[in-house]
Design a protein around this motif. Structure first.
Motif, PDB file in Angstrom:
ATOM      1  N   HIS A   1       1.328  -1.272   0.183  1.00 23.03           N
ATOM      2  CA  HIS A   1       0.124  -0.181  -0.180  1.00 23.03           C
ATOM      3  C   HIS A   1       1.165   0.929   0.252  1.00 23.03           C
ATOM      4  CE1 HIS A   1       1.158   0.977   4.182  1.00 23.03           C
ATOM      5  NE2 HIS A   1       1.659   0.411   4.556  1.00 23.03           N
ATOM      6  N   SER A   2       0.153   2.188  -0.105  1.00 23.63           N
ATOM      7  CA  SER A   2       0.803   3.814  -0.504  1.00 23.63           C
ATOM      8  C   SER A   2       0.653   4.303   1.156  1.00 23.63           C
ATOM      9  CB  SER A   2       0.150   4.438  -1.223  1.00 23.63           C
ATOM     10  OG  SER A   2      -1.080   4.668  -0.256  1.00 23.63           O
ATOM     11  N   GLU A   3       2.207   4.665   1.625  1.00 21.64           N
ATOM     12  CA  GLU A   3       1.369   6.194   2.861  1.00 21.64           C
ATOM     13  C   GLU A   3       0.603   6.875   3.044  1.00 21.64           C
ATOM     14  OE1 GLU A   3       4.963   8.165   4.256  1.00 21.64           O
ATOM     15  OE2 GLU A   3       6.553   6.377   3.224  1.00 21.64           O
ATOM     16  N   GLY A   4      -0.382   7.039   1.883  1.00 31.26           N
ATOM     17  CA  GLY A   4      -1.752   7.952   1.865  1.00 31.26           C
ATOM     18  C   GLY A   4      -2.271   7.240   2.511  1.00 31.26           C
ATOM     19  N   ASP A   5      -2.435   5.444   2.383  1.00 27.93           N
ATOM     20  CA  ASP A   5      -3.674   4.581   3.038  1.00 27.93           C
ATOM     21  C   ASP A   5      -3.512   4.431   4.402  1.00 27.93           C
ATOM     22  OD1 ASP A   5      -5.171   5.259  -0.029  1.00 27.93           O
ATOM     23  OD2 ASP A   5      -3.499   3.895  -0.957  1.00 27.93           O
ATOM     24  N   MET A   6      -2.789   4.126   4.533  1.00 30.55           N
ATOM     25  CA  MET A   6      -2.828   3.676   6.138  1.00 30.55           C
ATOM     26  C   MET A   6      -3.180   3.616   7.303  1.00 30.55           C
ATOM     27  SD  MET A   6      -0.103   2.026   7.571  1.00 30.55           S
ATOM     28  CE  MET A   6       0.769   1.375   8.518  1.00 30.55           C
ATOM     29  N   GLU A   7      -4.182   4.226   7.159  1.00 28.19           N
ATOM     30  CA  GLU A   7      -5.612   4.181   7.685  1.00 28.19           C
ATOM     31  C   GLU A   7      -6.564   3.259   7.347  1.00 28.19           C
ATOM     32  OE1 GLU A   7      -9.419   7.119   9.691  1.00 28.19           O
ATOM     33  OE2 GLU A   7      -7.233   7.535   8.597  1.00 28.19           O
ATOM     34  N   LEU A   8      -6.713   3.240   6.367  1.00 34.35           N
ATOM     35  CA  LEU A   8      -7.863   1.530   5.772  1.00 34.35           C
ATOM     36  C   LEU A   8      -7.214   0.644   5.993  1.00 34.35           C
ATOM     37  CD1 LEU A   8      -9.559   1.231   3.981  1.00 34.35           C
ATOM     38  CD2 LEU A   8      -8.996   1.331   2.078  1.00 34.35           C
TER      39      LEU A   8
ATOM     40  N   VAL B   1      -5.924  -4.737   8.570  1.00 23.98           N
ATOM     41  CA  VAL B   1      -5.039  -5.758   9.083  1.00 23.98           C
ATOM     42  C   VAL B   1      -5.490  -6.081  10.553  1.00 23.98           C
ATOM     43  CG1 VAL B   1      -2.425  -5.588  10.636  1.00 23.98           C
ATOM     44  CG2 VAL B   1      -2.647  -4.799   8.235  1.00 23.98           C
ATOM     45  N   SER B   2      -6.280  -4.508  11.458  1.00 20.22           N
ATOM     46  CA  SER B   2      -6.941  -5.531  11.926  1.00 20.22           C
ATOM     47  C   SER B   2      -7.974  -6.089  12.283  1.00 20.22           C
ATOM     48  CB  SER B   2      -7.619  -4.068  13.115  1.00 20.22           C
ATOM     49  OG  SER B   2      -8.512  -4.159  14.242  1.00 20.22           O
ATOM     50  N   TYR B   3      -9.112  -6.335  10.895  1.00 21.61           N
ATOM     51  CA  TYR B   3      -9.984  -7.334  10.611  1.00 21.61           C
ATOM     52  C   TYR B   3      -8.891  -8.634  11.069  1.00 21.61           C
ATOM     53  CZ  TYR B   3     -13.298  -9.401   7.715  1.00 21.61           C
ATOM     54  OH  TYR B   3     -13.852 -10.305   7.614  1.00 21.61           O
ATOM     55  N   LEU B   4      -7.882  -9.046  10.334  1.00 22.06           N
ATOM     56  CA  LEU B   4      -7.954 -10.520   9.402  1.00 22.06           C
ATOM     57  C   LEU B   4      -7.181 -10.422  10.798  1.00 22.06           C
ATOM     58  CD1 LEU B   4      -6.071  -9.120   5.891  1.00 22.06           C
ATOM     59  CD2 LEU B   4      -8.179 -10.641   6.432  1.00 22.06           C
TER      60      LEU B   4
ATOM     61  N   ILE C   1      -4.934  -0.834  -4.720  1.00 23.66           N
ATOM     62  CA  ILE C   1      -4.266  -0.039  -5.403  1.00 23.66           C
ATOM     63  C   ILE C   1      -5.680   1.073  -5.565  1.00 23.66           C
ATOM     64  CG2 ILE C   1      -4.424   0.150  -7.910  1.00 23.66           C
ATOM     65  CD1 ILE C   1      -4.133  -2.823  -8.211  1.00 23.66           C
ATOM     66  N   THR C   2      -4.590   2.861  -5.388  1.00 23.77           N
ATOM     67  CA  THR C   2      -5.447   3.805  -4.969  1.00 23.77           C
ATOM     68  C   THR C   2      -4.955   4.498  -5.446  1.00 23.77           C
ATOM     69  OG1 THR C   2      -4.055   4.432  -3.542  1.00 23.77           O
ATOM     70  CG2 THR C   2      -6.100   3.163  -2.683  1.00 23.77           C
ATOM     71  N   PRO C   3      -5.248   6.077  -6.003  1.00 21.22           N
ATOM     72  CA  PRO C   3      -4.226   6.620  -6.238  1.00 21.22           C
ATOM     73  C   PRO C   3      -2.548   6.989  -5.804  1.00 21.22           C
ATOM     74  CG  PRO C   3      -7.004   7.584  -6.492  1.00 21.22           C
ATOM     75  CD  PRO C   3      -6.287   5.966  -5.765  1.00 21.22           C
TER      76      PRO C   3
ATOM     77  N   MET D   1     -13.188  -1.798  -4.638  1.00 21.00           N
ATOM     78  CA  MET D   1     -13.455  -1.661  -2.890  1.00 21.00           C
ATOM     79  C   MET D   1     -15.066  -0.437  -2.852  1.00 21.00           C
ATOM     80  SD  MET D   1     -11.558  -0.650   0.525  1.00 21.00           S
ATOM     81  CE  MET D   1     -10.804  -2.513   1.047  1.00 21.00           C
ATOM     82  N   ALA D   2     -16.615  -0.436  -2.904  1.00 16.93           N
ATOM     83  CA  ALA D   2     -17.200  -0.235  -2.474  1.00 16.93           C
ATOM     84  C   ALA D   2     -17.572  -0.440  -1.713  1.00 16.93           C
ATOM     85  CB  ALA D   2     -18.093  -0.837  -3.561  1.00 16.93           C
ATOM     86  N   LEU D   3     -18.252  -1.406  -1.075  1.00 13.08           N
ATOM     87  CA  LEU D   3     -18.582  -1.505   0.457  1.00 13.08           C
ATOM     88  C   LEU D   3     -17.273  -2.199   1.646  1.00 13.08           C
ATOM     89  CD1 LEU D   3     -21.984  -2.184   0.469  1.00 13.08           C
ATOM     90  CD2 LEU D   3     -21.222   0.160   0.691  1.00 13.08           C
ATOM     91  N   LYS D   4     -16.681  -1.700   2.439  1.00 10.41           N
ATOM     92  CA  LYS D   4     -15.395  -1.567   3.208  1.00 10.41           C
ATOM     93  C   LYS D   4     -15.603  -3.325   3.972  1.00 10.41           C
ATOM     94  CE  LYS D   4     -14.505   0.590   6.833  1.00 10.41           C
ATOM     95  NZ  LYS D   4     -14.085   1.967   7.315  1.00 10.41           N
ATOM     96  N   GLU D   5     -16.376  -3.197   4.181  1.00  5.32           N
ATOM     97  CA  GLU D   5     -16.832  -4.544   5.340  1.00  5.32           C
ATOM     98  C   GLU D   5     -17.440  -5.450   4.461  1.00  5.32           C
ATOM     99  OE1 GLU D   5     -18.656  -2.070   5.526  1.00  5.32           O
ATOM    100  OE2 GLU D   5     -18.327  -1.335   7.321  1.00  5.32           O
ATOM    101  N   LYS D   6     -17.904  -5.624   2.724  1.00  2.00           N
ATOM    102  CA  LYS D   6     -18.085  -6.292   2.293  1.00  2.00           C
ATOM    103  C   LYS D   6     -16.988  -6.822   1.147  1.00  2.00           C
ATOM    104  CE  LYS D   6     -20.341  -7.419  -2.173  1.00  2.00           C
ATOM    105  NZ  LYS D   6     -21.442  -7.269  -3.192  1.00  2.00           N
TER     106      LYS D   6
END
Length: 222
Positions: free
Chosen positions: A99-106, A111-114, A154-156, A206-211
């Protein structure tokens, strides 16, 4: 000439038996072409029917994704990854998150979920698990080689980060046949911007995060 006459001499006790065997061989009826075709067909009918049926089943739904087709073939309930002899323990990590550093929160949420699942997936998170003082290239390569699966978020930001693309190429080099170990996850990226290197791999949008988290978990299990 004397030796030839001696071999062919009627006094040689082996000659009548040899001559009779040779005559029977010459006059032995050969199987007809129809009989040969029948025997060949009966010998190969079972494998050919199996292969044709398997090809029909595999091509019956060309639009089906790899993840969908593998659900019926490899149900996750049949896999015991907690067993001591499971191939899971051949690697240090179950999942490497790229991942990129800008997506760290997501990524931290993923990781917490897995890691909170009953299987307690072992995730490699670069900012958390990388060894201080080690070279970035070394850590990225080790993370890929020591993980069973690689999730590409894969994000911007991912598309603009050269280190993300480097790790993506390392993962593709590790499993060039794309056998399910590389798991692309698209978020806020148009399909036209999907990396060309991954065009032969189905992705999770990834539209719905939980799904999406559940889809990632199920794909890792398979």
């Amino acid at each position: 000439a004397w030796e030839v006459q001696g071999v062919l001499s009627p006094q040689n006790s082996l000659w009548p038996h040899s001559a009779g065997w040779f005559r029977r061989l010459l006059h032995k009826p050969k199987p007809s072409s129809v009989e040969r075709l029948k025997s060949n067909h009966s010998a190969s009918s079972s494998p050919s029917s199996t292969s044709s049926s398997s090809s029909k089943s595999s091509s019956s739904s060309p639009g089906t994704s790899l993840a969908t087709s593998s659900i019926s073939l490899s149900p996750t309930s049949a896999v015991d990854i907690s067993a001591s002899d499971s191939p899971r323990w051949d690697k240090n990590y179950d999942v490497c998150i790229c991942h990129s550093e800008g997506d760290m929160e997501l990524v931290e949420e993923l990781v917490s979920y897995l890691e909170g699942q009953p299987e307690s997936f072992r995730c490699f998170l670069q900012l958390r698990d990388a060894v201080a003082g080690s070279a970035v290239v070394t850590e990225l390569c080790d993370a890929v080689q020591n993980s069973h699966c690689w999730v590409m978020l894969i994000t911007p930001g991912f598309l603009q980060d050269p280190w993300c693309r480097y790790q993506m190429h390392q993962a593709l080099a590790e499993a060039p046949m794309a056998n399910g170990r590389t798991i692309p996850v698209l978020k806020d990226v148009d399909r036209k911007d999907y990396p060309r290197e991954l065009r032969n791999i189905y992705y999770i949008y990834m539209a719905l995060k939980e799904k999406s988290f559940r889809q990632i978990r199920d794909t890792v299990m398979r």
